[in-house]
Design a protein around this motif. Structure first.
Motif, PDB file in Angstrom:
ATOM      1  N   THR B 534     -52.937 -94.484  71.794  1.00  0.00           N
ATOM      2  CA  THR B 534     -51.658 -94.681  71.145  1.00  0.00           C
ATOM      3  C   THR B 534     -50.910 -93.358  71.002  1.00  0.00           C
ATOM      4  O   THR B 534     -49.713 -93.275  71.254  1.00  0.00           O
ATOM      5  CB  THR B 534     -51.905 -95.245  69.741  1.00  0.00           C
ATOM      6  OG1 THR B 534     -52.809 -96.329  69.851  1.00  0.00           O
ATOM      7  CG2 THR B 534     -50.617 -95.685  69.102  1.00  0.00           C
ATOM      8  N   GLU B 535     -51.644 -92.319  70.615  1.00  0.00           N
ATOM      9  CA  GLU B 535     -51.002 -91.047  70.302  1.00  0.00           C
ATOM     10  C   GLU B 535     -50.434 -90.399  71.551  1.00  0.00           C
ATOM     11  O   GLU B 535     -49.319 -89.882  71.551  1.00  0.00           O
ATOM     12  CB  GLU B 535     -52.016 -90.098  69.624  1.00  0.00           C
ATOM     13  CG  GLU B 535     -52.550 -90.620  68.307  1.00  0.00           C
ATOM     14  CD  GLU B 535     -53.582 -91.743  68.463  1.00  0.00           C
ATOM     15  OE1 GLU B 535     -54.136 -91.893  69.567  1.00  0.00           O
ATOM     16  OE2 GLU B 535     -53.818 -92.482  67.488  1.00  0.00           O
ATOM     17  N   LEU B 536     -51.182 -90.468  72.659  1.00  0.00           N
ATOM     18  CA  LEU B 536     -50.701 -89.921  73.923  1.00  0.00           C
ATOM     19  C   LEU B 536     -49.476 -90.713  74.387  1.00  0.00           C
ATOM     20  O   LEU B 536     -48.489 -90.143  74.856  1.00  0.00           O
ATOM     21  CB  LEU B 536     -51.813 -89.985  74.980  1.00  0.00           C
ATOM     22  CG  LEU B 536     -51.416 -89.519  76.380  1.00  0.00           C
ATOM     23  CD1 LEU B 536     -50.991 -88.061  76.357  1.00  0.00           C
ATOM     24  CD2 LEU B 536     -52.561 -89.719  77.360  1.00  0.00           C
ATOM     25  N   THR B 537     -49.539 -92.035  74.230  1.00  0.00           N
ATOM     26  CA  THR B 537     -48.410 -92.877  74.622  1.00  0.00           C
ATOM     27  C   THR B 537     -47.152 -92.468  73.868  1.00  0.00           C
ATOM     28  O   THR B 537     -46.065 -92.376  74.444  1.00  0.00           O
ATOM     29  CB  THR B 537     -48.724 -94.354  74.329  1.00  0.00           C
ATOM     30  OG1 THR B 537     -50.000 -94.657  74.864  1.00  0.00           O
ATOM     31  CG2 THR B 537     -47.672 -95.248  74.943  1.00  0.00           C
ATOM     32  N   ALA B 538     -47.316 -92.227  72.572  1.00  0.00           N
ATOM     33  CA  ALA B 538     -46.167 -91.827  71.766  1.00  0.00           C
ATOM     34  C   ALA B 538     -45.553 -90.547  72.310  1.00  0.00           C
ATOM     35  O   ALA B 538     -44.329 -90.415  72.421  1.00  0.00           O
ATOM     36  CB  ALA B 538     -46.597 -91.638  70.315  1.00  0.00           C
ATOM     37  N   ALA B 539     -46.419 -89.600  72.687  1.00  0.00           N
ATOM     38  CA  ALA B 539     -45.912 -88.337  73.234  1.00  0.00           C
ATOM     39  C   ALA B 539     -45.167 -88.578  74.543  1.00  0.00           C
ATOM     40  O   ALA B 539     -44.085 -88.016  74.775  1.00  0.00           O
ATOM     41  CB  ALA B 539     -47.070 -87.365  73.449  1.00  0.00           C
ATOM     42  N   MET B 540     -45.738 -89.421  75.406  1.00  0.00           N
ATOM     43  CA  MET B 540     -45.075 -89.713  76.685  1.00  0.00           C
ATOM     44  C   MET B 540     -43.715 -90.356  76.457  1.00  0.00           C
ATOM     45  O   MET B 540     -42.709 -90.013  77.098  1.00  0.00           O
ATOM     46  CB  MET B 540     -45.954 -90.647  77.527  1.00  0.00           C
ATOM     47  CG  MET B 540     -47.165 -89.959  78.137  1.00  0.00           C
ATOM     48  SD  MET B 540     -48.377 -91.157  78.741  1.00  0.00           S
ATOM     49  CE  MET B 540     -47.507 -91.875  80.111  1.00  0.00           C
ATOM     50  N   ALA B 541     -43.673 -91.337  75.537  1.00  0.00           N
ATOM     51  CA  ALA B 541     -42.415 -92.029  75.268  1.00  0.00           C
ATOM     52  C   ALA B 541     -41.360 -91.055  74.760  1.00  0.00           C
ATOM     53  O   ALA B 541     -40.185 -91.144  75.111  1.00  0.00           O
ATOM     54  CB  ALA B 541     -42.636 -93.157  74.262  1.00  0.00           C
ATOM     55  N   LEU B 542     -41.808 -90.092  73.930  1.00  0.00           N
ATOM     56  CA  LEU B 542     -40.845 -89.129  73.395  1.00  0.00           C
ATOM     57  C   LEU B 542     -40.320 -88.207  74.486  1.00  0.00           C
ATOM     58  O   LEU B 542     -39.146 -87.858  74.502  1.00  0.00           O
ATOM     59  CB  LEU B 542     -41.487 -88.311  72.276  1.00  0.00           C
ATOM     60  CG  LEU B 542     -41.556 -89.039  70.935  1.00  0.00           C
ATOM     61  CD1 LEU B 542     -42.313 -88.208  69.918  1.00  0.00           C
ATOM     62  CD2 LEU B 542     -40.161 -89.356  70.419  1.00  0.00           C
TER      63      LEU B 542
END
Lengths: 369, 568
Positions: B534-542
């Protein structure tokens, strides 16, 4: 020996021109010529086909039928399947919207036509400045077009149109977007410029004053057809139809029975249904049994004392007066109809009062059939 | 003295016509080729392994009804989302155009932001916030002594909520336009005649805006039917499928059910096509208000102290659609393990470091940027020519070309991509699974967007500007170079940026078409969400949002200049 004065060869010939938008006819068979150096005006109400005719001459609309020749060269012919592109016709045009290119300076706008013709840079500069001086815009050459006022844009559009010495200038209601005062000034300037350049021009307008003031000849159009062609004076004095009489100025139309028994001194006499006897002039036009005559509102005279003339004098009651500044419009009862007279500088007349109204027979014009 | 007059009407414009028909043909192939294969697959009732099909029939369409739950789900989500989006749009439009709420103009511009943020981002963030077990809101709820969960985002209404938040800004734009184009003197006349404010509202204002709002409702509903991202992210964990996610599932599963998926795609397309047709009819005929296109200064009502409450409503909407999702993603991306209550040891920048160094993510981002540049650059040329062809050339077939070009708008991108996939698998040139296929897909699905943007600017350019150049003797090529293109430049730049942004955020088409060696960013974000952390995904989305935001800033600057540039 040469013949004394041969008829000049027409510069533009429009022959049985027709133009349909889909199934809607805009121009329905129009023919006229423009002589070299002449200013011809197409006059008519909106939707009469005048702008369409102009754009067909320009090559911006493709006609449906007919022929257009410029300098003897056929530029459009439906039969010979010729349609020379607008840019190859050697004409120029001033647009109603001015069409000043907002991404160029005034200088670049005017220089465009010369650059298209690969004119040397020095010559471009010289000619552009000359043209801008002629329209009194010399000091604004480096301005962006978007920073100009309406009147200034108009002048730039004009300079741009004549700078490359086209054979013909076309004007599509060029003054209609200016305010009344500026329009009157530009009218005179345009006329002067046209004379100075000696260029053949076709001018489209719905404004009567503009047409009368600026044209050598006027073509009055209505519903895609020509109603009348003539000099401004002819069109004004001798309208040949009720439409022209009313469109070119304001006129009273009177219908009556032709009393051939009373015709005398070259005058045509008719009797209205109310029994008034009217003396009119036919100006060589055929007079039917029920002719219609036109009397301009400015040619009717009002007086409180009986005038010296004996013909076309009637005693009438005043129904209404409308003060309009330079003139007063007076409505008088006349049998079962009204007559409208425009009188300059008149002392006020009370409604209901009886006065004399008169008109010279030469101003009572028999309309064509 | 008379020269021989040469060319006939046909040959005199042949260069133009040739170029025109060439471009039109390219567009037609791009659009119609995949659609053909979509229909072929939908009607194929023979052996699914054999192409071309051995037998044709309508059985696949009756096959759809084996999934009544999916149809019901689709309807539930779409109706709920449409109603919510319209409420958001209407309330915001009314507040921002008709009341004296403070900061109206700023809010009006901010209303575009949710649209650019994409439903995917919203779905990720709201999933972090509202998942029944791990959602931050529910964690806080339990910490405050509540039991179970306060909200559950993984339901039909959760999906609808997220979709509505983002589509709300579309509804806002449409409804605000209607309200703005209403002549205030119509209401003033009613009041002068002695009608009360309420009566004026009921008898004049409402009837005048109804057609516009109805049009917006149909348009939004069609969009909801075809939307994909939120339903995928929020519905998949619970196996809650709507028609788009069902199509995706049927194509991706093993063995794939291509034919039923195609039949679903065709049906969805038919419904959306009908909706958009209806929308056009309403906009064209009924709404006398929108038709003039003239903007009035709407009458602004002084609502007194109530305006601070209305200001609160505006802030709340933007918070739910923009502020909270962004803050949530930012917070999650900075955590080792995303929980509602931050602990000192839990903060990290690792997620961003991994996102920019991990090969898979880096290549996906690079591919997306490459595709964005490619699509935007080729697209501007292609779509510019198409716009010119449709709106300026007066070619006899221009009306037909317009229909073909606008066609992809009625087809959900996922369905379109499905047709493309099916079409290019059998194409002799092996572009399936490469970036080239994605490029083709983007160029096709974004055709309506690009053509409309360029046409908008093109139609503002008075025709006489080009005609005047012609009267000055300039040939077609010279006119285009010296007048048309320079005047179009701001519009072309805006179209380039919009195409770029759209490509970077594209999900529906990319998720089906990207190959293992041609990954792009948005589907990678989805993959990472379901597969990695989840945390990596959030970074990618940002990171993706940052790229889009940069393009947005340039876009706003350019469109500002267009406004200053136009004459009178």
């Amino acid at each position: 020996m040469m013949p004394a004065s041969p008829l000049p060869k027409p510069h533009i010939e429009v022959d049985r021109l027709e133009l349909h938008y889909g199934s809607v006819p805009a121009v329905r068979g129009v023919s006229f010529n423009v002589l070299p150096g002449e200013q011809l005006t197409l006059l008519g109400p909106s939707g009469c086909g005048k702008t369409t005719t102009l754009r067909a001459i320009a090559g911006l609309e493709q006609p449906t039928a007919g022929e257009i020749r410029i300098d003897g060269v056929t530029v459009y012919s439906s039969q010979a399947r010729i349609n020379i592109r607008a840019e190859k016709r050697g004409l120029s045009m001033v647009f109603q919207s001015y069409a000043i290119w907002p991404h160029m300076t005034v200088f670049e706008n005017v220089a465009y036509g010369l650059r298209v013709r690969r004119t040397a840079a020095a010559e471009v500069a010289e000619k552009v400045h000359q043209a801008l001086d002629m329209v009194q815009m010399g000091s604004l050459a480096s301005r962006r077009a978007a920073q100009l006022s309406g009147g200034q844009q108009q002048r730039v559009a004009l300079a741009r149109a004549f700078v490359f010495q086209p054979s013909v200038l076309l004007f599509d209601e060029p003054l209609s977007n200016l305010d009344a005062k500026l329009r009157a000034d530009m009218r005179i300037e345009l006329r002067e410029l046209q004379h100075r350049l000696g260029i053949t021009s076709v001018y489209v307008t719905h404004d009567l004053e503009e047409a009368l003031a600026m044209s050598d000849r006027i073509v009055v159009m209505r519903d895609g057809l020509i109603e009348q062609t003539g000099t401004p004076d002819e069109i004004y004095r001798l309208p040949n139809s009720a439409f022209v009489a009313d469109f070119v100025g304001s006129a009273n139309l009177i219908r009556g029975r032709h009393r051939t028994d009373l015709d005398a001194d070259g005058l045509v006499v008719l009797e209205t249904s109310a029994g008034h006897i009217v003396h009119a002039m036919a100006y060589g036009r055929p007079v039917g049994t029920e002719p219609v005559v036109s009397v301009r509102t400015v040619h009717l005279r009002l007086s409180t004392e009986p005038p010296a003339a004996t013909r076309n004098v009637w005693r009438v009651p005043i129904r209404q007066t409308v003060f309009q500044g330079d003139f007063t419009q007076v409505h008088v009862g006349w049998g079962d109809q009204h007559l409208v007279a425009r009188c300059a500088a008149m002392e006020p007349l009370a409604v209901g009062r009886d006065v004399y109204i008169s008109v010279e027979p030469r101003h009572v014009v028999v309309l064509g059939a | 003295m008379s020269e021989a007059a040469v060319p006939s009407p046909t040959s005199s414009i042949s260069a133009q016509q040739l170029a025109g028909y060439g471009v039109a043909a390219v567009a037609a192939v791009l659009v119609l080729y995949p659609v053909f294969f979509l229909f072929q697959a939908a009607l194929d009732v023979g052996d699914p392994q054999i192409r071309p099909p051995t037998a044709y029939g309508l059985d696949n369409f009756s096959g759809i009804f084996q999934y009544p739950q999916i149809l019901l789900n689709t309807l539930t989500v779409s109706v709920a989302a449409t109603v919510m989006a319209l409420v958001f749009g209407f309330v915001m439009a009314w507040i921002l155009t008709r009341t004296n709420v403070p900061g109206r103009h700023l809010f009006e511009q901010l209303m575009a932001v949710p649209y650019y943020l994409t439903p995917l981002l919203g779905a990720l963030a709201w999933s972090l916030l509202g998942a029944p077990e791990s959602g931050f809101i529910n964690q806080i709820w339990r910490a405050l002594g509540g039991s179970g969960h306060l909200i559950d985002i993984n339901t039909a209404y959760g999906i609808a909520w997220v979709m509505a938040l983002f589509e709300g800004s579309v509804a806002f734009v449409m409804i605000a336009a209607v309200m703005k184009s209403m002549d205030p003197s119509l209401e003033e006349a009613s009041q002068i005649m002695g009608a009360s404010r309420l009566r004026t509202m009921l008898r004049i204002t409402l009837p005048l805006v109804v057609p516009g709002v109805l049009g917006a409702a149909i348009f939004v509903f069609a969009e909801m039917l075809g939307s994909f991202a939120a339903a995928l992210v929020l519905g998949l964990p619970n196996r809650y499928y709507v028609i788009t996610t069902a199509i995706y599932q049927l194509v991706q599963q093993y063995p794939p059910k291509i034919q039923v998926a195609a039949a679903m795609g065709v049906s969805l397309f038919a419904v959306m096509f009908f909706m958009l047709f209806l929308y056009r009819r309403i906009v064209m005929s009924g709404s006398y208000v929108t038709i003039t296109g003239k903007a009035f200064r709407p009458r602004v009502a002084d609502v007194g102290p109530l305006r601070y409450l209305l200001l609160g409503v505006c802030v709340l909407y933007l918070l739910a659609a923009v502020g909270l999702p962004l803050a949530t993603l930012l917070y999650a991306s900075l955590q080792k393990l995303a929980v509602a209550f931050p602990a000192a040891g839990n903060w990290t920048l690792d997620n961003f470091r991994v996102a920019v160094t991990m090969n898979a993510v880096r290549s996906a981002l690079a591919n997306s940027l490459l595709l964005g540049f490619g699509t935007a650059t080729i697209g501007v040329v292609l779509m510019g020519l198409l716009a010119w062809l449709i709106y300026r050339s007066r070619l006899p077939a221009s009306g037909l070309i317009e229909y073909v070009v606008m066609f992809p708008q009625a087809v959900p991108r996922l369905v379109f991509a499905f047709g493309l996939m099916w079409a290019w698998v059998v194409f002799p040139v092996p572009i399936y699974g490469t970036l080239w296929l994605l490029l083709l897909a983007y160029l096709t699905v974004f055709m309506p967007l690009g053509v409309r943007t360029i046409a908008g600017v093109m139609l503002q350019i008075d025709k006489s500007l080009e005609e005047c150049a012609q009267m000055c003797g300039a040939s077609w090529a010279f006119r285009v170079r010296t007048v048309t293109i320079p005047l179009l430049v701001p519009g072309l730049v805006a179209a380039w940026l919009l195409l770029f942004i759209a490509s970077i955020r594209e999900l529906g088409a990319s998720i089906l078409l990207m190959g293992p060696h041609s990954k792009v960013i948005t589907p990678s974000i989805v993959e990472s969400w379901f597969g990695t952390s989840t945390e990596l995904t959030a970074a990618m989305a940002l990171i993706q949002t940052l790229v889009v935001a940069c393009a947005m800033v340039v876009l706003v600057a350019v469109t500002r200049r267009v406004g200053a540039h136009s004459v009178e």
